[in-house]
Design an enzyme around this catalytic site. Sequence first.
Site, PDB file in Angstrom:
ATOM      1  N   THR A   1      -8.150  -3.073  -2.518  1.00 54.60           N
ATOM      2  CA  THR A   1      -8.782  -4.337  -2.878  1.00 54.60           C
ATOM      3  C   THR A   1      -9.912  -4.698  -1.928  1.00 54.60           C
ATOM      4  O   THR A   1     -10.986  -5.127  -2.347  1.00 54.60           O
ATOM      5  CB  THR A   1      -7.736  -5.476  -2.896  1.00 54.60           C
ATOM      6  OG1 THR A   1      -6.748  -5.170  -3.880  1.00 54.60           O
ATOM      7  CG2 THR A   1      -8.381  -6.812  -3.243  1.00 54.60           C
TER       8      THR A   1
ATOM      9  N   GLY B   1       1.883   3.028  -2.655  1.00 52.58           N
ATOM     10  CA  GLY B   1       1.655   3.918  -3.794  1.00 52.58           C
ATOM     11  C   GLY B   1       2.466   3.512  -5.012  1.00 52.58           C
ATOM     12  O   GLY B   1       2.933   4.371  -5.771  1.00 52.58           O
ATOM     13  N   LYS B   2       2.623   2.199  -5.219  1.00 53.33           N
ATOM     14  CA  LYS B   2       3.438   1.712  -6.332  1.00 53.33           C
ATOM     15  C   LYS B   2       2.806   1.997  -7.688  1.00 53.33           C
ATOM     16  O   LYS B   2       3.488   2.238  -8.662  1.00 53.33           O
ATOM     17  CB  LYS B   2       3.666   0.197  -6.181  1.00 53.33           C
ATOM     18  CG  LYS B   2       4.474  -0.187  -4.957  1.00 53.33           C
ATOM     19  CD  LYS B   2       4.660  -1.696  -4.849  1.00 53.33           C
ATOM     20  CE  LYS B   2       3.376  -2.411  -4.486  1.00 53.33           C
ATOM     21  NZ  LYS B   2       2.869  -2.060  -3.144  1.00 53.33           N
ATOM     22  N   GLY B   3       1.452   1.953  -7.733  1.00 56.24           N
ATOM     23  CA  GLY B   3       0.755   2.055  -9.018  1.00 56.24           C
ATOM     24  C   GLY B   3       1.062   3.322  -9.781  1.00 56.24           C
ATOM     25  O   GLY B   3       1.370   3.292 -10.973  1.00 56.24           O
TER      26      GLY B   3
ATOM     27  N   GLY C   1      -3.908  -4.281  -5.140  1.00 53.12           N
ATOM     28  CA  GLY C   1      -4.642  -3.270  -5.881  1.00 53.12           C
ATOM     29  C   GLY C   1      -3.810  -2.031  -6.094  1.00 53.12           C
ATOM     30  O   GLY C   1      -3.235  -1.499  -5.151  1.00 53.12           O
ATOM     31  N   HIS C   2      -3.669  -1.599  -7.337  1.00 51.54           N
ATOM     32  CA  HIS C   2      -2.948  -0.373  -7.661  1.00 51.54           C
ATOM     33  C   HIS C   2      -3.952   0.678  -8.129  1.00 51.54           C
ATOM     34  O   HIS C   2      -4.642   0.476  -9.123  1.00 51.54           O
ATOM     35  CB  HIS C   2      -1.909  -0.621  -8.759  1.00 51.54           C
ATOM     36  CG  HIS C   2      -0.746  -1.424  -8.290  1.00 51.54           C
ATOM     37  ND1 HIS C   2       0.171  -1.985  -9.157  1.00 51.54           N
ATOM     38  CD2 HIS C   2      -0.336  -1.771  -7.053  1.00 51.54           C
ATOM     39  CE1 HIS C   2       1.098  -2.638  -8.468  1.00 51.54           C
ATOM     40  NE2 HIS C   2       0.788  -2.522  -7.192  1.00 51.54           N
TER      41      HIS C   2
ATOM     42  N   ASP D   1       0.817  -1.226   0.000  1.00 56.31           N
ATOM     43  CA  ASP D   1       0.000   0.000   0.000  1.00 56.31           C
ATOM     44  C   ASP D   1       0.848   1.271   0.000  1.00 56.31           C
ATOM     45  O   ASP D   1       0.416   2.310   0.497  1.00 56.31           O
ATOM     46  CB  ASP D   1      -0.948   0.034   1.214  1.00 56.31           C
ATOM     47  CG  ASP D   1      -1.726  -1.257   1.376  1.00 56.31           C
ATOM     48  OD1 ASP D   1      -2.328  -1.687   0.373  1.00 56.31           O
ATOM     49  OD2 ASP D   1      -1.738  -1.827   2.474  1.00 56.31           O
TER      50      ASP D   1
ATOM     51  N   GLN E   1       2.062  -5.964  -3.210  1.00 58.88           N
ATOM     52  CA  GLN E   1       2.318  -6.016  -1.767  1.00 58.88           C
ATOM     53  C   GLN E   1       3.672  -5.364  -1.429  1.00 58.88           C
ATOM     54  O   GLN E   1       4.069  -4.423  -2.098  1.00 58.88           O
ATOM     55  CB  GLN E   1       2.217  -7.449  -1.239  1.00 58.88           C
ATOM     56  CG  GLN E   1       0.825  -8.023  -1.230  1.00 58.88           C
ATOM     57  CD  GLN E   1       0.478  -8.835  -2.456  1.00 58.88           C
ATOM     58  OE1 GLN E   1       1.327  -9.368  -3.153  1.00 58.88           O
ATOM     59  NE2 GLN E   1      -0.787  -8.920  -2.756  1.00 58.88           N
TER      60      GLN E   1
ATOM     61  N   THR F   1      -7.130 -11.939   2.420  1.00 58.72           N
ATOM     62  CA  THR F   1      -8.225 -11.289   1.700  1.00 58.72           C
ATOM     63  C   THR F   1      -9.330 -12.272   1.346  1.00 58.72           C
ATOM     64  O   THR F   1     -10.384 -11.862   0.877  1.00 58.72           O
ATOM     65  CB  THR F   1      -7.705 -10.654   0.400  1.00 58.72           C
ATOM     66  OG1 THR F   1      -7.110 -11.685  -0.419  1.00 58.72           O
ATOM     67  CG2 THR F   1      -6.683  -9.571   0.692  1.00 58.72           C
TER      68      THR F   1
ATOM     69  N   GLY G   1       1.005  13.662  -3.637  1.00 58.40           N
ATOM     70  CA  GLY G   1      -0.390  13.645  -4.037  1.00 58.40           C
ATOM     71  C   GLY G   1      -0.628  12.525  -5.026  1.00 58.40           C
ATOM     72  O   GLY G   1       0.313  11.916  -5.536  1.00 58.40           O
TER      73      GLY G   1
END
Length: 422
Positions: free
Chosen positions: A300, A15-17, A40-41, A13, A224, A129, A409
């Site tokens: 996710t 902020g890789k996306g 989830g990205h 979580d 992850q 999950t 941001g």
Amino acid sequence: MKSLAIIGSQWGDEGKGKITDLLSQKCDLVVRYQGGNNAGHTIIVGDKKIVLHLIPSGILHDHCTSIIGHGVVFDPEAFKVELENVLNNNITVTPEKLKISANATVITMYNKLMDAQRESKGTVKIGTTGKGIGPAYEDKISRRGIKLRDLLNKEELIKKLENNLTEKEFLLKNLYKTEYPTIEEEASRLFELGKIIAPFICDTFSILDHAVKENKNILFEGAQGILLDIDYGSYPFVTSSSTSYGGIFTGAGMPSGKVDEVLGITKAYTTRVGEGPFPTELFSEVGEFIQKKGGEFGATTGRKRRCGWLDLPLLKYSVKASCLTSIALTKVDILSGMDELKVCKSYRYEGKDIDCAYPGIDLSKVEPIFTDLAPFDDDFKGEPSENLRTYIELIEKELGIPVSIIAYGPERSEIKFRKDFF
């Protein structure tokens, strides 16, 4: 050719996306090598919010080939829904743009049922999950896994499901006392889904091999974070795959034998979803403030993320465990304007001070030692303030690697590169 891996340096979580999205603009291939749709990205493009779970972030760029490697566990139903969502956002998806390894392991309905029953009825809560990730990896390791290529031949699929269900059937019927689909029902479901996936299925290793020979720019996208790695993470409160640098070689392959740079995506504070030890967790109003301001809910699952101060001993370990060459410091804006600012530089453990969270220590028994820093109040319109520079320099000094990206941001325009990767 240039190769770069983007890896979460904490418990995911980070902020890789959005970082992957920006860097993939200069890449020929973006490769996902582990995990499943438990990740989830979230990527913000203008007024659009796009959440990707299986499809690599490179799909947003027409020049880029997105690859799902054999190390991924693949839920065909989840892929169908995600594909429809991406197409509905006017994003082009073709077999030329998206390629999925024929050797990726399939998540069956049996896997999902086993996962849910264990978590709800077991004595130890892992925080899974419930999407069947762990049981699918179990099938893979026990050599009973269903591979994507198996979905293309219904007769063979039925035979393999019969072998796959043998032990699960006993547990689902006698231990968990829950209903489950027949082999014919599951085979029919998977076979129909296989028709949708078939155009994208191929040998992805050979594609990577040719890309290396042709001097293409390759980006590896992790899901992850290192601290959730099945081997390097805070076991047993981890995921079931190799989230670290080594997972690239087992889950996708890199024929050149190395990746040029490894970028660790690092949140300016620390968060964790689910169960497990968390040395710097804040149970005060400060933690709640960070959680609300940072919008710390899982992309996710929607679960609330636990929040705490930046943990440098854990990050030092991540640097060593995954060969990180630099870090991207994300969500810096969430800490701006706070009344206090702390960083954990070391732990007190068994009567000694330690500054690296090696896996030999019990994280549930450490006492974090905090350093107080002067808070910063930046609007990020110009150069960083002295206090923010002090914060960044402390991180660089302690970790021994540079902060190469600062993100303040969710928008593409709110990311500052301090280094040119490609």
